[in-house]
Design a protein around this motif. Structure first.
Motif, PDB file in Angstrom:
ATOM      1  N   ASP A 158      -5.758   2.396 -36.986  1.00 47.18           N
ATOM      2  CA  ASP A 158      -6.020   1.168 -36.229  1.00 47.18           C
ATOM      3  C   ASP A 158      -4.836   0.781 -35.344  1.00 47.18           C
ATOM      4  N   GLU A 159      -3.647   0.886 -35.905  1.00 50.38           N
ATOM      5  CA  GLU A 159      -2.445   0.510 -35.150  1.00 50.38           C
ATOM      6  C   GLU A 159      -2.219   1.451 -33.970  1.00 50.38           C
ATOM      7  N   GLU A 160      -2.432   2.746 -34.202  1.00 47.61           N
ATOM      8  CA  GLU A 160      -2.291   3.726 -33.119  1.00 47.61           C
ATOM      9  C   GLU A 160      -3.341   3.496 -32.044  1.00 47.61           C
ATOM     10  N   LEU A 161      -4.560   3.182 -32.470  1.00 52.88           N
ATOM     11  CA  LEU A 161      -5.651   2.922 -31.530  1.00 52.88           C
ATOM     12  C   LEU A 161      -5.305   1.750 -30.623  1.00 52.88           C
ATOM     13  N   SER A 162      -4.838   0.669 -31.217  1.00 53.41           N
ATOM     14  CA  SER A 162      -4.453  -0.511 -30.432  1.00 53.41           C
ATOM     15  C   SER A 162      -3.301  -0.184 -29.492  1.00 53.41           C
ATOM     16  N   THR A 191     -17.648   2.179 -26.938  1.00 53.42           N
ATOM     17  CA  THR A 191     -17.418   3.077 -25.797  1.00 53.42           C
ATOM     18  C   THR A 191     -16.180   2.662 -25.026  1.00 53.42           C
ATOM     19  N   ILE A 192     -16.081   1.378 -24.710  1.00 56.94           N
ATOM     20  CA  ILE A 192     -14.952   0.870 -23.924  1.00 56.94           C
ATOM     21  C   ILE A 192     -13.642   1.083 -24.677  1.00 56.94           C
ATOM     22  N   LYS A 193     -13.665   0.768 -25.977  1.00 56.58           N
ATOM     23  CA  LYS A 193     -12.454   0.867 -26.798  1.00 56.58           C
ATOM     24  C   LYS A 193     -11.920   2.296 -26.814  1.00 56.58           C
ATOM     25  N   TYR A 194     -12.791   3.256 -27.051  1.00 58.68           N
ATOM     26  CA  TYR A 194     -12.321   4.632 -27.197  1.00 58.68           C
ATOM     27  C   TYR A 194     -12.059   5.324 -25.860  1.00 58.68           C
ATOM     28  N   LYS A 195     -12.723   4.900 -24.806  1.00 54.95           N
ATOM     29  CA  LYS A 195     -12.377   5.429 -23.479  1.00 54.95           C
ATOM     30  C   LYS A 195     -10.951   5.017 -23.119  1.00 54.95           C
ATOM     31  N   LYS A 196     -10.622   3.750 -23.352  1.00 59.21           N
ATOM     32  CA  LYS A 196      -9.268   3.268 -23.063  1.00 59.21           C
ATOM     33  C   LYS A 196      -8.249   3.956 -23.968  1.00 59.21           C
ATOM     34  N   ALA A 197      -8.609   4.138 -25.236  1.00 61.37           N
ATOM     35  CA  ALA A 197      -7.687   4.784 -26.170  1.00 61.37           C
ATOM     36  C   ALA A 197      -7.426   6.236 -25.767  1.00 61.37           C
ATOM     37  N   LEU A 198      -8.478   6.958 -25.360  1.00 61.27           N
ATOM     38  CA  LEU A 198      -8.305   8.341 -24.915  1.00 61.27           C
ATOM     39  C   LEU A 198      -7.375   8.414 -23.709  1.00 61.27           C
ATOM     40  N   ALA A 199      -7.569   7.472 -22.783  1.00 61.34           N
ATOM     41  CA  ALA A 199      -6.695   7.442 -21.608  1.00 61.34           C
ATOM     42  C   ALA A 199      -5.254   7.134 -22.020  1.00 61.34           C
ATOM     43  N   GLY A 200      -5.092   6.256 -23.031  1.00 64.03           N
ATOM     44  CA  GLY A 200      -3.755   5.947 -23.521  1.00 64.03           C
ATOM     45  C   GLY A 200      -3.092   7.162 -24.151  1.00 64.03           C
ATOM     46  N   VAL A 201      -3.857   7.936 -24.909  1.00 63.10           N
ATOM     47  CA  VAL A 201      -3.337   9.178 -25.488  1.00 63.10           C
ATOM     48  C   VAL A 201      -2.886  10.116 -24.374  1.00 63.10           C
ATOM     49  N   LEU A 202      -3.703  10.234 -23.342  1.00 63.92           N
ATOM     50  CA  LEU A 202      -3.370  11.102 -22.209  1.00 63.92           C
ATOM     51  C   LEU A 202      -2.066  10.659 -21.540  1.00 63.92           C
ATOM     52  N   ILE A 203      -1.911   9.356 -21.334  1.00 61.79           N
ATOM     53  CA  ILE A 203      -0.691   8.841 -20.707  1.00 61.79           C
ATOM     54  C   ILE A 203       0.531   9.140 -21.576  1.00 61.79           C
TER      55      ILE A 203
END
Length: 365
Positions: free
Chosen positions: A51-55, A299-311
């Motif tokens: 959860d913390e990593e996701l946020s 959908t919105i939460k994990y799309k943003k999280a995936l982009a954050g991982v990429l960054i």
């Protein structure tokens, strides 16, 4: 093997005769396949975020506001979606066929639930305009007649239209097409710092006018609702990615006029369209892979999280590149880079012995 007419046809597609010959040989010999080493699993190819990593990943994406683009393959026609209805229509003998004759659960469920579909009101209106009532047709089990107005051009023509323009979801105040749902998704996770939402659809050329009509009638509505500006572009799958058709004996298949028959390549062919686009982050999602608003939060939460991982990966990669360029690194740093490439990027390789050569190899990766 090829006539002069064939050669001209092939060249007009951006291909050479040798390319078509290579395609035929693939039908004869089989297509190459990837050598799979092992399955992806948690911790080995699949990333699990606490959860913390996701946020944290979501915040990283929102704080950076990188230039993003939403890439939507949307060339598919809806004909395959309604294959079971076409089969029912062809096999039924007359307009009053009982649905239970075919014992097809999909067909039964379609008519049992027809009033709940997003397209029902529009279908009802078309049938009414032909001096009929859909309620009576359903009661009289005139299912084939209903399908005439659903599948074909005298009605909704859903059997031929692209999936992107079909009405997908019901809302209290409106109904939405798949195209509109992608606009909404884009506004919720793919807007940049200027509130621009860049969306690119790949479409079939014969459907361009249908998408243009949607842009004209719907774009401003959603711009006002979400306070964004949509920048919508289109492209078509390149003919140079088409595959020649062959018969069961691997001989070239020809149309009635003698010309070679080509079929569009699969979604993998769209890598050419993707290569033509330029953006910091590109979200890819098929036209019919959409959910109503009530389910969009995940959908919105994990799309943003995936982009954050990429960054975060991008920042790490750039840092490692700068270290390797400076040639000021230790054995420990090289091991850290190796671990990142293998564990995070899932790229396995054999380590070379000499440190300088090894550093160059890591840089080339």
């Amino acid at each position: 093997m090829f006539t002069e007419k064939d050669i001209l046809q092939v060249k007009n597609k951006g291909l050479k005769p040798v390319d078509v010959e290579r395609q035929v040989q693939s039908f004869i010999n089989g297509f190459p396949f990837m050598n799979i080493l092992k399955p992806a699993k948690l911790g080995d190819g699949i990333l699990e975020l606490a959860d913390e990593e996701l946020s944290g990943c979501i915040k990283l994406f929102e704080d950076n506001k990188p230039e993003t683009l939403k890439f939507v393959p949307a060339s598919g026609a809806a004909s395959r979606m309604f294959k079971f209805l076409f089969e029912f229509y062809e096999e039924a003998e007359g307009s009053n066929d009982n649905i239970n004759v075919l014992q097809d659960e999909q067909v039964k469920n379609f008519f049992k639930e027809i009033k709940n579909f997003a397209f029902y009101k529009e279908l009802k209106s078309i049938i009414n305009s032909n001096n009929l009532k859909i309620e009576e047709l359903l009661e009289q089990r005139r299912y084939k007649e209903i399908l005439k107005y659903f599948l074909f051009e005298e009605g909704l023509d859903y059997g031929q239209k692209p999936k992107g323009v079909l009405l997908f979801h019901n809302y209290e105040e409106s109904v939405r097409t798949a195209f509109e749902e992608h606009l909404v998704e884009g506004a919720l996770y793919a807007q940049n710092s200027k509130k621009d939402v860049n969306i690119h659809f790949t479409i079939s050329p014969e459907h361009k006018s249908l998408f243009d009509e949607l842009v004209s009638s719907k774009k401003e509505i959603y711009e006002r609702k979400y306070n964004v500006t949509f920048k919508i572009t289109f492209s078509v799958q390149k003919q140079s990615t088409d595959m020649v058709a062959v018969d069961l004996n691997n001989r070239l298949f020809r149309d009635d006029d003698g010309s070679l028959l080509f079929r569009p390549g699969g979604h993998g062919a769209l890598i050419e369209n993707l290569n033509d686009l330029d953006s910091g982050i590109i979200f890819i999602k098929n036209i019919d892979n959409i959910v109503p608003d009530s389910l969009k939060e995940e959908t919105i939460k994990y799309k943003k999280a995936l982009a954050g991982v990429l960054i975060s990966y991008q920042e790490k990669i750039f840092s490692f590149i700068n270290i390797l360029k400076s040639q000021e690194y230790s054995e420990r740093t090289l091991l850290e880079i190796e671990e990142f490439i293998k564990q995070k990027l899932c790229y396995d390789f054999v380590k070379t012995e000499e440190q300088g050569l090894y550093a160059n190899y890591l840089f080339e990766i």
